[in-house]
Design a protein around this motif. Structure first.
Motif, PDB file in Angstrom:
ATOM      1  N   SER A 129       9.956   9.957  -0.437  1.00 34.33           N
ATOM      2  CA  SER A 129       9.658  11.388  -0.409  1.00 34.33           C
ATOM      3  C   SER A 129       8.268  11.570   0.179  1.00 34.33           C
ATOM      4  CB  SER A 129       9.721  12.007  -1.812  1.00 34.33           C
ATOM      5  OG  SER A 129       8.643  11.547  -2.606  1.00 34.33           O
ATOM      6  N   LYS A 130       8.028  12.718   0.753  1.00 33.21           N
ATOM      7  CA  LYS A 130       6.716  12.983   1.346  1.00 33.21           C
ATOM      8  C   LYS A 130       5.607  12.928   0.306  1.00 33.21           C
ATOM      9  CE  LYS A 130       8.293  15.770   5.271  1.00 33.21           C
ATOM     10  NZ  LYS A 130       8.257  17.100   5.929  1.00 33.21           N
ATOM     11  N   ASP A 131       5.916  13.352  -0.892  1.00 33.81           N
ATOM     12  CA  ASP A 131       4.895  13.392  -1.941  1.00 33.81           C
ATOM     13  C   ASP A 131       4.586  12.006  -2.495  1.00 33.81           C
ATOM     14  OD1 ASP A 131       4.681  16.140  -1.720  1.00 33.81           O
ATOM     15  OD2 ASP A 131       6.201  16.513  -3.261  1.00 33.81           O
ATOM     16  N   ASP A 132       5.623  11.183  -2.710  1.00 36.34           N
ATOM     17  CA  ASP A 132       5.433   9.908  -3.396  1.00 36.34           C
ATOM     18  C   ASP A 132       5.514   8.694  -2.491  1.00 36.34           C
ATOM     19  OD1 ASP A 132       5.175  11.192  -5.891  1.00 36.34           O
ATOM     20  OD2 ASP A 132       7.353  11.283  -6.123  1.00 36.34           O
ATOM     21  N   VAL A 134       0.044  10.110 -18.783  1.00 40.59           N
ATOM     22  CA  VAL A 134      -0.355   9.188 -19.841  1.00 40.59           C
ATOM     23  C   VAL A 134       0.718   8.123 -20.075  1.00 40.59           C
ATOM     24  CG1 VAL A 134      -0.988   8.980 -22.269  1.00 40.59           C
ATOM     25  CG2 VAL A 134      -1.731  10.980 -20.946  1.00 40.59           C
ATOM     26  N   PHE A 135       1.977   8.559 -20.145  1.00 41.49           N
ATOM     27  CA  PHE A 135       3.069   7.662 -20.525  1.00 41.49           C
ATOM     28  C   PHE A 135       3.631   6.878 -19.342  1.00 41.49           C
ATOM     29  CE2 PHE A 135       2.868  10.264 -24.254  1.00 41.49           C
ATOM     30  CZ  PHE A 135       3.389   9.489 -25.291  1.00 41.49           C
ATOM     31  N   ASN A 136       3.588   7.448 -18.129  1.00 44.52           N
ATOM     32  CA  ASN A 136       4.139   6.754 -16.964  1.00 44.52           C
ATOM     33  C   ASN A 136       3.176   5.677 -16.476  1.00 44.52           C
ATOM     34  OD1 ASN A 136       6.130   8.681 -17.155  1.00 44.52           O
ATOM     35  ND2 ASN A 136       5.487   9.849 -15.363  1.00 44.52           N
ATOM     36  N   LYS A 137       3.703   4.672 -15.815  1.00 43.35           N
ATOM     37  CA  LYS A 137       2.887   3.608 -15.226  1.00 43.35           C
ATOM     38  C   LYS A 137       3.383   3.340 -13.808  1.00 43.35           C
ATOM     39  CE  LYS A 137       0.802   3.096 -19.184  1.00 43.35           C
ATOM     40  NZ  LYS A 137      -0.594   3.548 -19.388  1.00 43.35           N
ATOM     41  N   GLU A 138       2.494   2.806 -12.967  1.00 38.66           N
ATOM     42  CA  GLU A 138       2.899   2.420 -11.624  1.00 38.66           C
ATOM     43  C   GLU A 138       1.995   1.312 -11.102  1.00 38.66           C
ATOM     44  OE1 GLU A 138       1.004   4.948  -8.123  1.00 38.66           O
ATOM     45  OE2 GLU A 138       2.154   6.267  -9.455  1.00 38.66           O
ATOM     46  N   GLU A 165       0.823  -1.216   0.000  1.00 35.29           N
ATOM     47  CA  GLU A 165       0.000   0.000   0.000  1.00 35.29           C
ATOM     48  C   GLU A 165       0.853   1.261   0.000  1.00 35.29           C
ATOM     49  OE1 GLU A 165      -2.732  -0.010   3.217  1.00 35.29           O
ATOM     50  OE2 GLU A 165      -4.070  -1.503   2.319  1.00 35.29           O
ATOM     51  N   VAL A 166       2.031   1.176   0.594  1.00 32.13           N
ATOM     52  CA  VAL A 166       2.887   2.367   0.702  1.00 32.13           C
ATOM     53  C   VAL A 166       4.105   2.284  -0.209  1.00 32.13           C
ATOM     54  CG1 VAL A 166       2.157   2.885   3.047  1.00 32.13           C
ATOM     55  CG2 VAL A 166       4.113   1.369   2.688  1.00 32.13           C
ATOM     56  N   VAL A 173       9.160   4.566  -3.181  1.00 41.47           N
ATOM     57  CA  VAL A 173       9.092   4.297  -4.608  1.00 41.47           C
ATOM     58  C   VAL A 173      10.190   3.311  -4.992  1.00 41.47           C
ATOM     59  CG1 VAL A 173       9.292   5.277  -6.915  1.00 41.47           C
ATOM     60  CG2 VAL A 173       8.114   6.554  -5.120  1.00 41.47           C
ATOM     61  N   LYS A 174       9.800   2.224  -5.624  1.00 40.01           N
ATOM     62  CA  LYS A 174      10.765   1.290  -6.196  1.00 40.01           C
ATOM     63  C   LYS A 174      11.177   1.838  -7.547  1.00 40.01           C
ATOM     64  CE  LYS A 174      11.311  -3.429  -7.961  1.00 40.01           C
ATOM     65  NZ  LYS A 174      10.680  -4.770  -8.139  1.00 40.01           N
ATOM     66  N   SER A 175      12.356   2.414  -7.582  1.00 41.99           N
ATOM     67  CA  SER A 175      12.857   3.026  -8.802  1.00 41.99           C
ATOM     68  C   SER A 175      13.932   2.196  -9.464  1.00 41.99           C
ATOM     69  CB  SER A 175      13.431   4.410  -8.497  1.00 41.99           C
ATOM     70  OG  SER A 175      12.487   5.197  -7.806  1.00 41.99           O
TER      71      SER A 175
END
Length: 779
Positions: free
Chosen positions: A708-711, A686-690, A666-667, A714-716
């Motif tokens: 980050s507080k916003d995201d 449109v182009f990004n996916k998650e 969830e996080v 994130v598995k980058s």
């Protein structure tokens, strides 16, 4: 542009296309996943066809990477790309790629030309280009052999840009002092040299280059790869089984592209890199191979002494030596809307090169001077020839001979063959340093720190047919302490390698023979050995509220699996971040009179250092637990409890519910940003996916990333490609990339492999009749 117009030029699945090669007709059949099977009568035509299908599916990716390497992004993106362009022009990757052609064999040059001709044929055959070309208003330029070499050098830059570490290490040594810097970074700073360069300048330069990387080639925690091979004495087929999953930055489209190539003598399957005419990892009829990043220290920053009057003179061994000066013209696109803006004049960018190579401080405009020595800037580079010769190798001797030519990036190759041999070979040009250790900048005005050539290939670490019948590499240190040369200063912790080795040897001890299903399960393993070492310390915390008690109970029952549904995984990852921050943030706090250090020190305070944290909880570095900015002397247990409170507050806010209901998935999300439009406020949507993700920073199924507080989390970075190869049955070899074959948004193969990949499934490209949906499910 209409939907149907954009889709009109996309290649079709389950189709067969015949094209005229350089010598004869070539058949290109695509399976249901869009993977091309090339069947040619002549090998050169197979490479020609590879160029053709790369252009069909990944033309924009190839064009963008080429622009990046040549320092030509500003002419389509605008002013924001100027720092990157200036850096690339200063490094001169394009020039060294062109020069390197002179060191290649006639066969390699012919293959490069055939591939380039195939790319250009693919371009000319397109009635409609990918959408990105129309957005930027540019034409698709012809591909050339040097462009393929350029893309390999970009790969080397992405896998080995350790000059950033030298800058960061210097800042931290000056900020923390020698002893504390050595504890935090686990470096040997005893050879630190006093220089006239201020820490503010070092920090400003480090921040500048990090901004370039953040925009175009970012790096995150957890970088690495896994590769292992098991001999036939332990497998059901009685032949070696080889596994590989390189970990790279996650992007759309994927770094890798699957292909099967058949020529007169060429017969090879696996992962290619669009723009490069070779199978990078895979198998032919005789051998299989994969590889991991050595994270080799192949870059050094040299501090230069500049003449007080003539800015183009630099001291070297007591003499003033003039720098080589050239001028690069950089075009800059107008800002939107272009019809309302005056066009920019081309920028005349001056590139200076000292005895120690390009003066990268000019890119920033520093008052002090720094140059960069890097193996990939050598005029002779046969890496592409090495990759191609590996495709043709039929024995361990031919494989080794092919790797002897490899220059950059430095890699550890895992090998197996149908004769039953297994091996680990390290390849790439590793500097032989007479002094210093590559961890800090060194004086460039003497010859004391000049490289004494490279480590001889026969002296590089290797293993051939060990008695255990098992070889594992996961970016961990692969040589003994007594080894005389510095391969890397950035080895990853042993957690992944230890976990893989433990599970392999455990099954061997049971007497069970390995199947590909066993290997698949191991590639998807999310057990966290680091958590196993840290959680007992956390469980010593005294719960003071019902919620704290519930969290402790969840961790007590947790199986240490970083699975998407796990509450324990979510709690541990969040707690470990807060604990690490509380331990080091007061030491790295930036005073108002050191504003330029802010970026570097913030990055370091947010960077999780597992081995350092393990030492802290074991009591070795207790002093770090005390907050130097408070009168109270805090214990490590006190910091652990405060971090537990931080964790509860964060997860209650992000997930709600009770501790038992929190889930790591969830996080924690996989974010797949488009190569160009990733940060665009509209097109990015449109182009990004998650999607939700599992795994941790140090699990076999790795999930490198950031918070980050916003995201959130994130598995980058993670496995971009997986392969499983049984040398006893090559037709059963399993492959998968993390997104899909196509780089075009409207293609059905844009992200069709993403879900299959996340579920630990694979596709088969060596046979037809692959089963339901063409996938092989893990048993």
């Amino acid at each position: 542009m209409s939907y149907f117009w954009l889709k009109a030029n996309l290649p079709s699945s389950n189709s067969i296309k015949h094209i005229q090669g350089k010598h004869d007709s070539v058949s290109i059949s695509r399976d249901e996943w869009g993977v091309p099977h090339v069947d040619a009568k002549v090998d050169m035509d197979a490479f020609y066809a590879l160029g053709f299908v790369h252009a069909q599916d990944r033309l924009w990716q190839m064009d963008y990477q080429r622009r990046l390497g040549k320092g030509r992004l500003a002419e389509i993106i605008g002013v924001s790309a100027l720092p990157s362009d200036k850096l690339m022009r200063t490094l001169g990757l394009n020039k060294t790629s062109t020069t390197a052609l002179d060191s290649l064999s006639e066969r390699t040059l012919s293959i490069l030309q055939a591939y380039s001709d195939g790319v250009n044929k693919g371009i000319s055959a397109m009635s409609i280009l990918p959408l990105e070309f129309y957005y930027y208003g540019v034409e698709a330029e012809r591909w050339s052999p040097s462009d393929s070499l350029l893309l390999i050098k970009l790969m080397a830059m992405n896998l080995g840009a350790n000059y950033q570490n030298e800058l960061s290490n210097s800042i931290l040594v000056k900020h923390l002092g020698l002893n504390k810097a050595q504890e935090l970074l686990a470096i040997d700073a005893s050879q630190a040299t006093e220089t006239p360069v201020s820490v503010q300048e070092l920090a400003a330069m480090s921040s500048f280059y990090k901004n370039i990387e953040q925009q175009f080639q970012s790096k995150w925690e957890g970088i690495g790869s896994n590769a292992w091979v098991v001999s036939g004495q332990h497998t059901q087929s009685k032949r070696p089984m080889l596994s590989g999953d390189p970990h790279l930055r996650m992007t759309l489209p994927s770094t890798f592209y699957l292909a099967k190539l058949q020529g007169a003598t060429l017969s090879v399957s696996g992962a290619t890199i669009p723009g490069v005419p070779a199978i990078i990892f895979g198998h032919n009829n005789d051998i299989a191979w994969s590889g991991t990043n050595l994270a080799a220290d192949v870059q050094d920053i040299y501090l230069e002494r500049q003449h007080l009057v003539d800015e183009n003179l630099f001291e070297h061994n007591g003499e003033w030596v003039p720098a080589e000066v050239s001028v690069e013209k950089i075009l800059v696109a107008q800002e939107f809307p272009s019809f309302l803006r005056a066009p920019y004049k081309p920028i005349e960018w001056e590139v200076r090169t000292t005895k120690n190579r390009p003066l990268i401080s000019d890119v920033f405009g520093s008052q002090s001077s720094f140059s960069l020595k890097w193996s990939a800037l050598d005029p002779t580079d046969q890496s592409i020839q090495s990759f191609i010769d590996v495709n043709y190798a039929t024995s361990k001797q031919e494989f080794s001979t092919a790797l002897e030519q490899h220059h950059a990036p430095a890699l550890a190759f895992v090998y197996g063959d149908v004769q039953g041999n297994i091996g680990l070979y390290t390849a790439g040009s590793i500097p032989n340093r007479p002094s210093a250790n590559g961890q800090l900048p060194v004086p460039g005005w003497t010859s004391d720190h000049i490289w004494q050539g490279y480590v001889a290939y026969e002296e590089m670490p290797k293993q051939i047919n060990p008695s255990s019948g098992v070889i594992v590499t996961a970016n961990n240190k692969i040589h003994e302490q007594e080894y005389p040369y510095i391969i890397s200063n950035n080895w990853q912790p042993d957690y992944r390698a230890d976990r893989i080795s433990h599970l392999l040897h455990k099954q061997i001890e049971r007497g069970a023979k390995f199947s590909l299903d066993d290997m698949a399960a191991l590639q998807s393993d999310v057990y966290d050995l680091h958590a196993e070492k840290i959680v007992p310390f956390l469980l010593k915390s005294d719960a003071k509220t019902d919620t704290e008690q519930a969290v402790i109970e969840v961790l007590t029952q947790w199986d240490k699996e970083m699975s998407a549904q796990s509450a324990g995984a979510a709690i541990f990852r969040v707690w470990s971040r807060h604990f690490s921050n509380r331990i080091i943030e007061d030491e790295l706090k930036v005073e108002l009179n050191y504003p330029n250090r802010l970026s570097t020190l913030e990055v370091q305070s947010q960077s999780y250092k597992p081995e350092f944290i393990a030492e802290v909880v074991n009591g070795k570095y207790k002093a770090w637990c005390d907050n130097s900015r408070t009168e109270e002397v805090e214990s490590c247990q006190k910091i652990a409890h405060l971090s537990l409170q931080d964790t509860i507050e964060e997860l209650e806010l992000s997930s709600g519910g009770s501790a038992e209901d929190w889930q790591w998935g969830e996080v924690h999300k996989v974010k797949l940003p488009h190569t160009t439009f990733g940060s665009h406020p509209v097109l990015g949507k449109v182009f990004n996916k998650e999607h939700a993700a599992e795994g941790g920073l140090y699990t076999v199924n790795v999930a490198g990333g950031s918070y980050s507080k916003d995201d959130g989390y994130v598995k980058s970075l993670g496995a971009a490609y997986r392969q499983l190869i049984d040398l006893g049955d090559l037709s059963s070899a399993r492959f998968i990339v993390d997104t899909g074959q196509s780089g075009q948004l409207l293609s059905p193969h844009y992200v069709d492999m993403a879900e299959v990949f996340e579920h630990g499934e694979y596709i088969l490209i060596n046979q037809s009749g692959q089963g339901e949906n063409g996938t092989v499910r893990e048993k």
